[in-house]
Design an enzyme around this catalytic site. Structure first.
Site, mmCIF file in Angstrom:
data_model
loop_
_atom_site.group_PDB
_atom_site.id
_atom_site.type_symbol
_atom_site.label_atom_id
_atom_site.label_comp_id
_atom_site.label_asym_id
_atom_site.label_seq_id
_atom_site.Cartn_x
_atom_site.Cartn_y
_atom_site.Cartn_z
ATOM 1 N N GLU A 1 0.810 -1.224 0.000
ATOM 2 C CA GLU A 1 0.000 0.000 0.000
ATOM 3 C C GLU A 1 0.847 1.279 0.000
ATOM 4 O O GLU A 1 0.426 2.312 -0.522
ATOM 5 C CB GLU A 1 -0.957 0.019 1.183
ATOM 6 C CG GLU A 1 -2.098 -0.993 1.072
ATOM 7 C CD GLU A 1 -1.753 -2.358 1.628
ATOM 8 O OE1 GLU A 1 -0.562 -2.619 1.932
ATOM 9 O OE2 GLU A 1 -2.674 -3.180 1.765
ATOM 10 N N MET B 1 24.567 8.142 2.169
ATOM 11 C CA MET B 1 24.466 9.388 2.927
ATOM 12 C C MET B 1 24.718 9.138 4.412
ATOM 13 O O MET B 1 25.340 9.945 5.095
ATOM 14 C CB MET B 1 23.093 10.032 2.698
ATOM 15 C CG MET B 1 23.031 11.496 3.079
ATOM 16 S SD MET B 1 24.258 12.526 2.221
ATOM 17 C CE MET B 1 23.330 13.082 0.803
ATOM 18 N N LYS C 1 -17.640 -0.560 5.688
ATOM 19 C CA LYS C 1 -18.108 -1.523 4.687
ATOM 20 C C LYS C 1 -19.620 -1.442 4.480
ATOM 21 O O LYS C 1 -20.104 -1.585 3.353
ATOM 22 C CB LYS C 1 -17.703 -2.944 5.107
ATOM 23 C CG LYS C 1 -17.836 -3.943 3.973
ATOM 24 C CD LYS C 1 -17.214 -5.282 4.322
ATOM 25 C CE LYS C 1 -17.300 -6.230 3.134
ATOM 26 N NZ LYS C 1 -16.742 -7.555 3.456
ATOM 27 N N PHE D 1 -11.700 -7.242 13.539
ATOM 28 C CA PHE D 1 -10.607 -7.714 12.695
ATOM 29 C C PHE D 1 -10.254 -6.649 11.655
ATOM 30 O O PHE D 1 -11.136 -6.085 11.012
ATOM 31 C CB PHE D 1 -11.014 -9.015 11.993
ATOM 32 C CG PHE D 1 -9.950 -9.513 11.045
ATOM 33 C CD1 PHE D 1 -8.699 -9.895 11.514
ATOM 34 C CD2 PHE D 1 -10.185 -9.568 9.671
ATOM 35 C CE1 PHE D 1 -7.719 -10.325 10.644
ATOM 36 C CE2 PHE D 1 -9.202 -10.001 8.802
ATOM 37 C CZ PHE D 1 -7.963 -10.387 9.295
ATOM 38 N N GLN D 2 -8.997 -6.386 11.515
ATOM 39 C CA GLN D 2 -8.470 -5.368 10.584
ATOM 40 C C GLN D 2 -9.096 -3.996 10.826
ATOM 41 O O GLN D 2 -9.289 -3.215 9.906
ATOM 42 C CB GLN D 2 -8.632 -5.804 9.125
ATOM 43 C CG GLN D 2 -7.694 -6.955 8.780
ATOM 44 C CD GLN D 2 -7.501 -7.187 7.297
ATOM 45 O OE1 GLN D 2 -8.395 -6.925 6.494
ATOM 46 N NE2 GLN D 2 -6.314 -7.673 6.932
#
Lengths: 172, 599
Positions: free
Chosen positions: B63, B495, B175, B125-126
């Protein structure tokens, strides 16, 4: 910029916001995330439909920091208006406090005497306690609490400052 | 556009699911491509995507990469980039990309799935508190709790993302809101209730600025990403203004391409790894015009020694950027393009003559600084200097004449790309400036290539950064995106190694890139071409082979391991205390203790 760029000042800032979920978290998060002080903060809806809330925040910092605070507040999407009451002229600041004093005998009499002198109202009384209500500047409430402490100050609940500019001009 | 927020028609008002309403709203806001990754909470949107053709979905492999890809898409097109991720880990993985877009002012709308409204707060969940987590990571965010608000919120998200100073906006979509029927409303034609940023500059401030500029003896124009964000016309106006005035011009890292790099009036990039002439001109100027830059700490060096004798004019669309780090004399709030147009008009009208003689003296001084040739390096022997690799890449792409877009990861290679690749036009350079996100370049290049399928898109990378989003090689393969990954491989987080050399006694703590993959085989395993170049004599052939290949390529260029990125303003130092490479002065001065605490 002024010569004394490091001088601190207090600022009472009024912010009109959309009364939507999370708006207070945005304002508070802005202060904590950017390391600004919050000395006090109050919020409540102020228009007839309940869509606009007014936040009064008392803060302090250098002139540059206070300008930053105002600019940062102003760019939040749900913010309608930001007004620096301290800068913009004479204004009134008030705070409401509920103060519980517990005691017997002479202390009760003394508590009532002081309350009278400070124009605090008794809003609850039992044989062993009083709850006083008072409004005023923060310093006045501080002074009242300090006097009540040896007499039996048990609990204090304060709203934080609300403020409004003097004169006919409105903020909205 | 129809009046404000009435349903499109009462007949279809409640025939669409929330998911369909979302897609319709995206389409009505001009979205053609969406970068995303499916999951439980956003399955209704994926189902709706399956049943339409208007919006193309690009399946990324992580993502974070979806957001960077959308950033690359947005920066190379000027449109809003669009992202779709699921709840919980989908949203938290996107956070780095969101902050990156926030810091670099990139317009992004990120749709996140959420557990159904009745489960919010139940540790389902999630489930993650996405609006809570992304509040400081976005310009604004929304949680849609009522179907009636859905279309309005999506429209508003696009308005907020692209208006004023652009930025990322999250719309969190439970949802049940996606499954339930929802009314569709057209994008509103009325003004936003509270968010109406000022774009037109104040005429009096413009006049004050022009008066200062006309009288300037040692002027400089310092232009940043705001000019790019204001659209290509703003860059054209910047060029017109600079040529008209005869002033020197420097660009920030984000502003590269706003002014053509091959123009004699261009001093190169300024700041920590900017050119000697740009930084000394900033230090020594008497009037500074900042357009669309924010006096970032990488640019100013030590604040109390920053350009001490100049009057400063700052034009920015974000009032909070003005007087934040550096107090200025003239503040102009407005869109960079509008500001430049107003400056040009006022400059022509203002009677006061410009003293060309003093300007000539200033240019003489600048040319002396320029004569230091601060970017000089010596390519000799078999080992490839990283600067040389970038320079040859630039020269070969220039010679080929194809439209070329450059993205980068973060580190030394990024600075060398900024220093040695000449950008002639805006929107062709994508780099993670503010946040400094390693792993930005590859997914960003994907987004650029999606928007410009026939262009040459090159991610100039380091071997450490590229591994942070290497999984996106799979996306390149799936969509046949011919992105070229050009790795300057010095086997170090360069760096970090450089700072350890200069600041920490050469103790190279954990900065060696041990156990590197074989990048050729890695490319091949992802159905791409792999090239490895180790000899200076083979560099050009390697570059040409990379460009000529029609598909994705990883070109692994083995470069000098201990090369440092110069010039450099050490932490806590001023512009006139910058250090040059060995070619210019041999040896490097130390860093003060105060400097060590700075990043």
């Amino acid at each position: 910029m002024s010569e004394n760029g490091n001088a601190q000042r207090a600022a009472t800032i009024a912010v009109l916001v959309e009364n939507e979920a999370g708006v207070l978290a945005r304002v508070i998060g802005l202060f904590s995330g950017r390391g600004y002080n919050i000395d006090s903060l109050t919020v409540a809806p102020v228009d007839e439909t309940g869509r606009i809330s007014r936040i009064t925040v008392v803060t302090s910092g250098t002139e540059m920091v206070i300008e930053q605070i105002k600019a940062q507040l102003d760019r939040l999407v749900p913010v309608h208006k930001v007004s620096d009451l301290t800068l913009e002229g004479p204004h009134l600041t008030r705070e409401l406090a509920l103060i519980k004093v517990v005691g017997k005998g002479e202390n009760r009499v003394e508590a009532l005497r002081l309350a009278d002198a400070f124009r605090a109202r008794v809003v609850d009384a039992t044989t062993g306690s009083f709850v006083f209500e008072m409004t005023g500047a923060a310093e006045k409430i501080d002074a009242f609490c300090a006097l009540m402490r040896p007499i039996g100050l048990a609990e204090v609940s304060r709203t934080g400052a609300v403020a409004i500019a003097r004169g006919p001009r409105g903020l909205i | 556009m129809s009046a404000a927020t009435k349903p499109a028609s009462t007949a279809d008002a409640l025939t669409m699911s929330g998911a369909e309403v979302v897609l319709r709203a995206l389409k009505d806001n001009g979205v053609e491509v969406i970068f995303g990754y499916p999951g439980g909470a956003v399955l209704p949107i994926y189902d709706a995507i399956f049943q339409q053709n208007a919006i193309r979905h690009i399946l990324v492999r992580h993502e974070q990469a979806a957001v960077h890809a959308a950033e690359g898409y947005a920066r190379s097109t000027g449109k809003v980039g669009c992202v779709l991720v699921t709840s919980g880990p989908g949203a938290t993985n996107a956070v780095t990309g969101l902050v990156d877009a926030l810091m670099d002012s990139i317009p992004i709308v990120c749709l996140t799935g959420q557990v159904p409204t009745h489960l919010i707060g139940n540790d389902a969940f999630q489930e993650a508190d996405t609006t809570g987590i992304t509040r400081p990571a976005t310009k604004h965010n929304y949680l849609v709790k009522k179907s009636a608000d859905l279309a309005r919120v999506v429209h508003e998200a696009f308005y907020v993302a692209k208006s004023g100073r652009p930025g990322p906006v999250v719309v969190d979509l439970p949802k049940d809101i996606l499954i339930n029927k929802a009314p569709y409303t057209e994008p509103p034609s009325t003004e936003h209730r509270s968010y109406r940023p000022q774009t037109e500059p104040d005429a009096e401030q413009i006049r004050k600025a022009v008066r200062l500029l006309k009288a300037a003896k040692r002027p400089i124009v310092y232009a940043g990403g705001g000019v790019i964000n204001a659209g290509p016309e703003a860059s054209r106006l910047l060029t017109e203004f600079v040529r008209m005035t005869g002033f020197p011009c420097t660009n920030t890292l984000m502003g590269l391409g706003a002014f053509p790099a091959d123009d004699r009036q261009f001093l190169g990039m300024l700041g920590m790894h900017g050119t000697y002439e740009a930084n000394l001109a900033m230090h020594g100027c008497d009037v500074m015009l900042n357009i669309g830059a924010r006096f970032d700490d990488r640019v100013t060096g030590r604040l109390n020694a920053f350009s001490p004798d100049s009057k400063k004019i700052h034009a920015d669309i974000d009032p909070s950027s003005i007087n934040k780090n550096v107090p200025v004399d003239v503040a102009i709030v407005g869109d960079a393009g509008r500001v430049l147009a107003a400056l040009i008009e006022c400059w022509k009208k203002e009677e006061a003559p410009q003293d060309k003689h003093v300007l000539t003296a200033w240019w003489r001084q600048i040319d002396e600084w320029r004569a230091k040739d601060c970017l000089r390096y010596r390519q000799e022997g078999r080992i490839i200097k990283p600067q040389h690799a970038v320079k040859r890449l630039y020269e070969i792409t220039k010679e080929l004449g194809r439209e070329t877009f450059i993205t980068t990861e973060v580190g030394q290679h990024q600075m060398w790309a900024a220093q040695y690749f000449g950008f002639q036009q805006p929107n062709h350079w994508m780099t993670s400036g503010g946040l400094g996100t390693m792993g930005y370049g590859l997914p960003s290049a994907m987004g650029v290539q999606i928007a410009h399928p026939d262009a040459l898109v090159i991610d100039i990378a380091g071997e450490a950064s590229i591994l942070m989003n290497i999984q996106e090689m799979g996306t390149l393969a799936q969509y046949r995106l011919p992105v070229k990954v050009f790795i300057l491989n010095n086997e170090y987080m360069g760096m970090v190694r450089q700072w350890q050399e200069l600041l920490h006694g050469g103790r190279y703590s954990e900065s060696y890139s041990a156990a590197l993959p074989d990048f050729v085989k890695l490319a091949e395993s992802f159905h791409a071409k792999g090239i490895r170049v180790t000899e200076a004599d083979d560099l050009d052939a390697g570059i040409r082979e990379m460009i000529a290949h029609p598909g994705p390529v990883i070109a692994d260029i083995a470069v000098a391991k201990d090369e440092n990125c110069f010039p450099m303003i050490p932490s806590g130092a001023a512009h006139n205390e910058m250090i040059l490479g060995e070619e210019q002065e041999g040896g490097v001065k130390g860093v003060t203790d105060e400097g060590k605490v700075l990043v």
